[in-house]
Design a protein around this motif. Structure first.
Motif, short mmCIF file in Angstrom:
data_model
loop_
_atom_site.label_atom_id
_atom_site.label_comp_id
_atom_site.label_asym_id
_atom_site.label_seq_id
_atom_site.Cartn_x
_atom_site.Cartn_y
_atom_site.Cartn_z
N TYR A 32 0.78 -1.13 0.07
CA TYR A 32 0.35 -0.04 0.04
C TYR A 32 0.89 1.14 0.15
O TYR A 32 1.77 1.35 0.55
CB TYR A 32 -0.98 0.05 1.21
CG TYR A 32 -2.15 -1.08 1.10
CD1 TYR A 32 -3.18 -0.87 0.62
CD2 TYR A 32 -1.60 -2.45 1.66
CE1 TYR A 32 -4.17 -2.02 0.56
CE2 TYR A 32 -2.57 -3.39 1.59
CZ TYR A 32 -3.67 -2.86 1.18
OH TYR A 32 -4.83 -4.24 1.15
N THR A 33 0.44 2.18 -0.70
CA THR A 33 0.81 3.64 -0.53
C THR A 33 0.23 4.13 0.75
O THR A 33 -0.79 3.78 0.93
CB THR A 33 0.44 4.31 -1.90
OG1 THR A 33 1.23 3.91 -3.08
CG2 THR A 33 0.61 5.86 -1.76
N LEU A 52 5.25 6.05 -1.55
CA LEU A 52 4.54 5.23 -2.61
C LEU A 52 5.01 3.68 -2.46
O LEU A 52 6.16 3.49 -2.12
CB LEU A 52 5.04 5.83 -4.19
CG LEU A 52 4.38 7.02 -4.54
CD1 LEU A 52 5.12 7.28 -6.08
CD2 LEU A 52 2.99 6.82 -4.95
N ARG A 53 3.92 2.84 -2.74
CA ARG A 53 4.18 1.59 -2.59
C ARG A 53 5.07 1.04 -3.73
O ARG A 53 5.81 0.07 -3.37
CB ARG A 53 2.93 0.87 -2.73
CG ARG A 53 3.17 -0.75 -2.84
CD ARG A 53 3.10 -1.06 -4.28
NE ARG A 53 2.78 -2.98 -4.35
CZ ARG A 53 3.00 -3.55 -5.42
NH1 ARG A 53 3.59 -2.97 -6.39
NH2 ARG A 53 2.85 -4.76 -5.33
N SER A 54 5.09 1.60 -5.05
CA SER A 54 5.53 1.23 -6.21
C SER A 54 7.33 1.18 -6.09
O SER A 54 7.93 0.25 -6.53
CB SER A 54 5.14 2.02 -7.46
OG SER A 54 5.44 3.34 -7.33
N ASP A 55 7.63 2.34 -5.59
CA ASP A 55 9.19 2.55 -5.71
C ASP A 55 9.84 3.23 -4.28
O ASP A 55 10.83 3.28 -4.25
CB ASP A 55 9.55 3.23 -6.75
CG ASP A 55 9.24 4.54 -6.76
OD1 ASP A 55 9.61 5.47 -7.80
OD2 ASP A 55 8.45 5.11 -5.82
N LYS A 103 -5.02 0.39 -6.66
CA LYS A 103 -4.57 1.93 -6.86
C LYS A 103 -2.99 1.99 -6.31
O LYS A 103 -2.44 3.02 -6.86
CB LYS A 103 -5.52 2.92 -6.05
CG LYS A 103 -7.02 2.77 -6.83
CD LYS A 103 -7.93 3.97 -6.40
CE LYS A 103 -8.26 4.06 -4.99
NZ LYS A 103 -9.16 5.02 -4.51
N SER A 104 -2.61 1.40 -5.25
CA SER A 104 -1.50 1.69 -4.78
C SER A 104 -0.30 1.07 -5.78
O SER A 104 0.84 1.44 -5.65
CB SER A 104 -1.22 0.85 -3.57
OG SER A 104 -2.18 1.42 -2.53
N ILE A 105 -0.63 0.34 -7.02
CA ILE A 105 0.25 -0.01 -7.73
C ILE A 105 0.78 0.97 -8.71
O ILE A 105 1.84 1.17 -8.97
CB ILE A 105 -0.12 -1.21 -8.67
CG1 ILE A 105 -0.65 -2.50 -7.91
CG2 ILE A 105 0.76 -1.50 -9.95
CD1 ILE A 105 -1.40 -3.49 -8.58
N ARG A 106 -0.06 1.98 -9.06
CA ARG A 106 0.32 3.27 -9.81
C ARG A 106 1.25 4.18 -9.12
O ARG A 106 1.14 4.24 -7.77
CB ARG A 106 -0.92 3.96 -10.08
CG ARG A 106 -2.08 3.28 -10.90
CD ARG A 106 -3.16 3.99 -11.36
NE ARG A 106 -3.96 3.26 -12.36
CZ ARG A 106 -5.04 2.48 -11.77
NH1 ARG A 106 -4.99 2.26 -10.52
NH2 ARG A 106 -5.76 1.79 -12.89
N SER A 107 2.18 4.80 -9.77
CA SER A 107 3.31 5.59 -9.48
C SER A 107 2.58 6.81 -9.17
O SER A 107 2.90 7.80 -9.97
CB SER A 107 4.28 5.56 -10.50
OG SER A 107 3.81 5.94 -11.61
#
Length: 129
Positions: A32-33, A52-55, A103-107
């Motif tokens: 999760y973001t 952010l979760r992504s990076d 939604k947390s996948i998105r940057s």
């Protein structure tokens, strides 16, 4: 969905420091973001910082840049907000929040309340002179 619990708020003198924690026991916190919001009486809830979760990249609002630091410890399922050089105007209820896992996948770091699906109940931070 996840249950978010904030802790670490309290009373501190101007110029002092506090560390807030946002924790989950669900075991999926790293997916999760996370955003930290605050709301003072009579004011809109505003985004303070996010990670952010992504990076793992971070976001800070201008009014806390250089004073607050957000970080994540995945092993502890915890996100921290280290607050230094606190000012009277930092007095507010602080909330952690998360978009859903998809939604947390998105940057993207959502800026408004509507971008978040899960919320803690808040922790009070009071800064005195």
């Amino acid at each position: 969905q996840v249950q978010l619990v904030e802790s670490g708020g309290g009373l501190v003198q101007a110029g002092g420091s506090l560390r807030l924690s946002c924790a989950s026991s669900r075991g999926t916190f790293s997916m999760y973001t996370i955003g930290w919001f605050r709301q003072a009486p009579g004011k809109e809830r505003e985004l303070v910082a996010g990670i952010l979760r992504s990076d793992g990249s971070t976001y800070y609002s201008d009014f806390v840049k250089g004073r607050f630091t957000i970080s994540r410890d995945n092993a502890k399922n915890t996100v921290y907000l280290q607050m230094n050089s606190l000012k009277l105007e930092d007095t507010a209820v602080y909330y952690c929040a998360a978009p859903n896992a998809f939604k947390s996948i998105r940057s993207i770091m959502p800026r408004e309340e509507s971008g978040y699906d899960y919320w803690g109940q808040g922790t009070q931070v009071t800064v005195s002179s």
